[in-house]
Each structure stands twice: as C-alpha cells, then as structure tokens.
Design a protein around this motif. Structure first.
Motif, PDB file in Angstrom:
ATOM      1  N   LEU A 191      -3.426  -4.812   2.443  1.00  0.00           N
ATOM      2  CA  LEU A 191      -2.643  -5.227   3.602  1.00  0.00           C
ATOM      3  C   LEU A 191      -1.822  -6.471   3.288  1.00  0.00           C
ATOM      4  O   LEU A 191      -0.718  -6.640   3.821  1.00  0.00           O
ATOM      5  CB  LEU A 191      -3.569  -5.483   4.788  1.00  0.00           C
ATOM      6  CG  LEU A 191      -4.293  -4.252   5.337  1.00  0.00           C
ATOM      7  CD1 LEU A 191      -5.203  -4.636   6.484  1.00  0.00           C
ATOM      8  CD2 LEU A 191      -3.298  -3.187   5.787  1.00  0.00           C
ATOM      9  N   PHE A 192      -2.353  -7.339   2.450  1.00  0.00           N
ATOM     10  CA  PHE A 192      -1.595  -8.516   2.021  1.00  0.00           C
ATOM     11  C   PHE A 192      -0.332  -8.092   1.279  1.00  0.00           C
ATOM     12  O   PHE A 192       0.763  -8.612   1.537  1.00  0.00           O
ATOM     13  CB  PHE A 192      -2.476  -9.393   1.130  1.00  0.00           C
ATOM     14  CG  PHE A 192      -1.725 -10.502   0.436  1.00  0.00           C
ATOM     15  CD1 PHE A 192      -1.466 -11.694   1.089  1.00  0.00           C
ATOM     16  CD2 PHE A 192      -1.292 -10.350  -0.872  1.00  0.00           C
ATOM     17  CE1 PHE A 192      -0.775 -12.716   0.449  1.00  0.00           C
ATOM     18  CE2 PHE A 192      -0.609 -11.358  -1.518  1.00  0.00           C
ATOM     19  CZ  PHE A 192      -0.350 -12.548  -0.847  1.00  0.00           C
ATOM     20  N   ILE A 193      -0.470  -7.148   0.354  1.00  0.00           N
ATOM     21  CA  ILE A 193       0.700  -6.649  -0.393  1.00  0.00           C
ATOM     22  C   ILE A 193       1.685  -5.977   0.553  1.00  0.00           C
ATOM     23  O   ILE A 193       2.906  -6.191   0.463  1.00  0.00           O
ATOM     24  CB  ILE A 193       0.254  -5.670  -1.499  1.00  0.00           C
ATOM     25  CG1 ILE A 193      -0.655  -6.375  -2.509  1.00  0.00           C
ATOM     26  CG2 ILE A 193       1.468  -5.069  -2.193  1.00  0.00           C
ATOM     27  CD1 ILE A 193      -0.003  -7.525  -3.244  1.00  0.00           C
ATOM     28  N   LEU A 194       1.174  -5.169   1.472  1.00  0.00           N
ATOM     29  CA  LEU A 194       2.048  -4.489   2.426  1.00  0.00           C
ATOM     30  C   LEU A 194       2.781  -5.494   3.304  1.00  0.00           C
ATOM     31  O   LEU A 194       3.977  -5.348   3.574  1.00  0.00           O
ATOM     32  CB  LEU A 194       1.220  -3.537   3.289  1.00  0.00           C
ATOM     33  CG  LEU A 194       1.965  -2.787   4.389  1.00  0.00           C
ATOM     34  CD1 LEU A 194       3.038  -1.900   3.792  1.00  0.00           C
ATOM     35  CD2 LEU A 194       0.988  -1.948   5.217  1.00  0.00           C
ATOM     36  N   MET A 195       2.085  -6.523   3.757  1.00  0.00           N
ATOM     37  CA  MET A 195       2.697  -7.552   4.584  1.00  0.00           C
ATOM     38  C   MET A 195       3.775  -8.306   3.807  1.00  0.00           C
ATOM     39  O   MET A 195       4.841  -8.621   4.337  1.00  0.00           O
ATOM     40  CB  MET A 195       1.626  -8.525   5.074  1.00  0.00           C
ATOM     41  CG  MET A 195       2.102  -9.523   6.119  1.00  0.00           C
ATOM     42  SD  MET A 195       0.803 -10.715   6.544  1.00  0.00           S
ATOM     43  CE  MET A 195      -0.438  -9.634   7.244  1.00  0.00           C
ATOM     44  N   LEU A 196       3.490  -8.568   2.539  1.00  0.00           N
ATOM     45  CA  LEU A 196       4.455  -9.278   1.696  1.00  0.00           C
ATOM     46  C   LEU A 196       5.729  -8.457   1.519  1.00  0.00           C
ATOM     47  O   LEU A 196       6.846  -8.965   1.644  1.00  0.00           O
ATOM     48  CB  LEU A 196       3.818  -9.584   0.340  1.00  0.00           C
ATOM     49  CG  LEU A 196       4.554 -10.546  -0.587  1.00  0.00           C
ATOM     50  CD1 LEU A 196       4.590 -11.943   0.011  1.00  0.00           C
ATOM     51  CD2 LEU A 196       3.880 -10.580  -1.949  1.00  0.00           C
ATOM     52  N   ILE A 197       5.562  -7.164   1.230  1.00  0.00           N
ATOM     53  CA  ILE A 197       6.721  -6.291   1.028  1.00  0.00           C
ATOM     54  C   ILE A 197       7.505  -6.125   2.328  1.00  0.00           C
ATOM     55  O   ILE A 197       8.745  -6.192   2.342  1.00  0.00           O
ATOM     56  CB  ILE A 197       6.262  -4.925   0.483  1.00  0.00           C
ATOM     57  CG1 ILE A 197       5.637  -5.088  -0.905  1.00  0.00           C
ATOM     58  CG2 ILE A 197       7.436  -3.948   0.420  1.00  0.00           C
ATOM     59  CD1 ILE A 197       5.037  -3.817  -1.454  1.00  0.00           C
ATOM     60  N   SER A 198       6.783  -5.920   3.433  1.00  0.00           N
ATOM     61  CA  SER A 198       7.456  -5.756   4.721  1.00  0.00           C
ATOM     62  C   SER A 198       8.190  -7.026   5.133  1.00  0.00           C
ATOM     63  O   SER A 198       9.310  -6.969   5.659  1.00  0.00           O
ATOM     64  CB  SER A 198       6.432  -5.382   5.801  1.00  0.00           C
ATOM     65  OG  SER A 198       5.802  -4.161   5.497  1.00  0.00           O
TER      66      SER A 198
END
Length: 404
Positions: A191-198
């Motif tokens: 979720l951290f990676i997804l949040m960063l990309i988003s």
C-alpha cells in the motif's frame, strides 16, 4: 410580532440544490478521473505484475514449506539402522551395495548407508542429514549390543526409544500471530508503494492540466475545491479497485498454496489494514494534489513533493518498531496515534498484539480531524496555486492569492 411593531417573517430553510449541485460536480470530476485510471494501461500492468509476483512468491513458499524429507538407502541386512532412521527420513532398502550405488547416481536417494558404516552420497552430505544418520548409527549399535546380551526382540528398541514430550505452549497462537504480522507487514509495504505511485501521478496530472491551461477551462465551470475533491474521490475509488483485486488474488493464492494456516485471521488483518489505509490515502493524496498545484512544469514536481515523500517514508517507522521493538514499545504507541503515521503503525500494532480500543478510536478520530483541516487549508492553497504561473509558488503566496 417584534417589539418595534414589525411582523417577523420566518426564516426560509436553506436550499439543498446548491449542495446537490456541488456533489454532482464532484461526481463528474471523480468519474472523469476513474475513467482515465481504468483506461490507463500502466494501471492494469501494475496490478497484473504485482499480483503475479505475489502469487509466485506464495507458490515458492508453499513448495519449500512442503518439501519432502530426505531419502536414505540402507542395505537390507542393516535392519536396525533402517528402524532408527524411519521416524526422521524416508528409508529405501536395497539388496546389495551395487544397486544402492546406482540409486545414488540416479538421484533416487540422497544418501546410502553401507554395511561397514560408510555413507555414500553423490556430491556432499548435508549437515542435518549427517547428524541424523550419525544418531541412527549410534542407536542401531546400542540395539545390536542389547540384543547380543540377550534382550528379547523389541525390548532393545523400546528401551532406547525416546520418551514422549509433554509440551505446554506459553504462546499457543504464536503461528497465527506470525501470519497476522506477515500479512500486515506485506500489506503496508504494498500500500505504501501504491500510495507513492498514485501520489506522484496525481501531482503530475495537476501540473499537466495547469501547464496546458486546461485548468482554466475547468475552473470556468467548477470551483477549485470541486476539482480537488473529485480527484481525491476518483483516484481513491480506482486505487480501491486495484487494492481489492490484488488482495483477493493474493489471499486466495496464499490459502491455496498452504502458506496461511489461519486464513480467517489473515483476511481480518487485511480488512483492518484497508480500513486504516483509506484515511491515510486521502490525507497523502490531498498533499500531493496541493503540492502539484504549486508548480507549472513537470521538472519542478520532485521539488515540491519531496516533503510529502519524507512524511510518507516516516510512516514506515511504525511497522519497523512493531517488528523490532515489540507491541509494548512506548514509541510505537505514540507513532500509532500520530496522524499521517497511524495508517501504517496502528494496523501493524493491532496485528502483533491487542490494542486498547480507546487508543484505536483516538488515532482514527485524529486522522479524520487532520483530513478535515488539511482539506480546508489545502483547498485554499490548491485554489491559489492553480492560476499562478512561473516557477514554484510558495504556500504563503498561494494562500494570499486564494483570499482575493
């Protein structure tokens, strides 16, 4: 009638058409963002690649976890050695040394114990297997000595058999807690990676609309906060679809390959993590959108999102403290309540140990309060920065521009 003789007129109720119009405009912007995300090939590529990597890792874990015990060949006349080996390895008996050597060359067995005690292997003898064979040889020698002294058949084996252990577990649910911790830790990282990309995507999208002057056309139809709220809702909904797909497939794969022994506990941990992720996502996406409104060129995006990235990196401190310091760490307790950090720390802490209910309620309430304040202040910065061009706009300048 009032004291001065004038007739009081009842106050008319506030019309709701304005609120409905605002919601409709936010919905239009959100729908536009959702459509753009769902048509984005990179969006689906990230879902497919991430999910495939998770499924592959679970498959490998399941294969390694269910790895068969080693196989040891024994010449038929060494029955005592075979009996000592059977509780720990798979034993194959051979009639002569020649057939046993062939079995080693064909990799049908991992090792062969020859009549003279020599151990034959193809390349090298693993340390654990060597220890097992050594103990079996010692047990077989003792059995043979007792039989030579006149022990009845079976008495020697019974005398040398290890007694049954009485096991009392201080932490009977340790395996389940470990699975919850693994689920929470892996989920927080993804979720951290997804949040960063988003977040990077929304910042770049705001800059693109601003640099192409599309935002001027949009602001002629809707207000700035409509754009901000619509982007948050739209990207949040698209991210939720992405997360649900990945979690569903990943949990199904983990259960299918036998990686999770307590699937209901893991599913509950994942659901709790998703619950805390939603306000965290809203908070950080708002920060990224506001940061994007402060610049007019894509080259300047990294300069304004740097502080947001640093704050997001700090949110990983909670999971690290939960793993290293344990659930009773006082610093972890503080971090799990601080808005912006609690989205990752609190579900990780709840997966490791029981958390007082009031601490979870306070942490969630503070997160919601922080979002309300951020949306209000950030909306003004967003509005003031959208129509200012040339270099990086300072927050104070954006607030001053929003006031006029």
């Amino acid at each position: 009638m009032s004291r001065d003789g004038r007739t009081d007129t009842p106050t008319a109720p506030r019309p709701t058409s304005g609120r409905r119009a605002d919601l409709a405009l936010v919905g239009i912007v959100a729908g536009r963002e959702i459509t753009r995300q769902l048509r984005n090939k990179a969006f689906w590529a990230s879902v497919i690649v991430t999910t495939a990597m998770l499924c592959l890792s679970f498959a490998l874990t399941g294969v390694l976890k269910d790895e068969a015990p080693p196989t040891v060949g024994v010449i038929g006349e060494r029955s005592t050695v075979a009996a000592a080996l059977r509780p720990q390895v798979t034993v194959k008996e051979y009639g002569d040394a020649g057939s046993a050597r062939t079995a080693v060359r064909d990799k049908a067995v991992d090792a062969v114990v020859l009549p003279d005690g020599e151990v034959l292997v193809l390349r090298n003898l693993p340390e654990d297997l060597g220890r097992t064979i050594r103990q079996a040889e010692q047990t077989a020698r003792h059995v043979e000595q007792l039989n030579a002294l006149g022990a009845a058949p079976g008495e020697a084996e019974a005398a040398l058999a290890p007694p049954g252990l009485r096991v009392s577990a201080l932490l009977p649910d340790a395996a389940e807690a470990q699975e919850r911790t693994m689920t929470a830790g892996l989920g927080v990282f993804l979720l951290f990676i997804l949040m960063l990309i988003s977040g990077l995507g929304i910042a770049q999208g705001v800059v693109e609309e601003k640099s192409s002057r599309i935002v001027e056309v949009l602001l002629a139809k809707v207000r700035a906060w409509h754009l901000l709220a619509g982007k948050i809702v739209g990207l949040g909904a698209a991210a939720l679809v992405q997360i649900l797909l990945m979690m569903t497939v990943a949990l199904t794969a983990a259960i299918s390959f036998g990686v999770l022994r307590a699937p209901l506990s893991a599913v509950g941990t994942a659901a709790n993590l998703l619950l805390w992720f939603v306000p965290g996502y809203v908070l950080f996406v708002t920060l990224y959108a506001v940061a994007g409104a402060l610049v007019s060129r894509q080259e300047d995006v990294n300069h304004v999102i740097g502080p947001v990235n640093m704050l997001q990196m700090l949110s990983l401190a909670g999971p690290a403290l939960a793993v290293r310091g344990g659930p009773d760490d006082s610093l972890l307790t503080i971090v799990s309540i601080v808005p912006g950090l609690s989205w990752a720390a609190m579900p990780m802490r709840m997966a490791v140990a029981d958390v007082p209910w009031w601490q979870a309620v306070v942490a969630f309430a503070l997160m919601v309060l922080a979002i309300a304040v951020l949306v209000r202040v950030g909306g003004r910065v967003y509005r003031g920065g959208l129509l200012r061009y040339g270099g990086i706009v300072k927050v104070r300048e954006a607030l001053h521009g929003a006031a006029h």
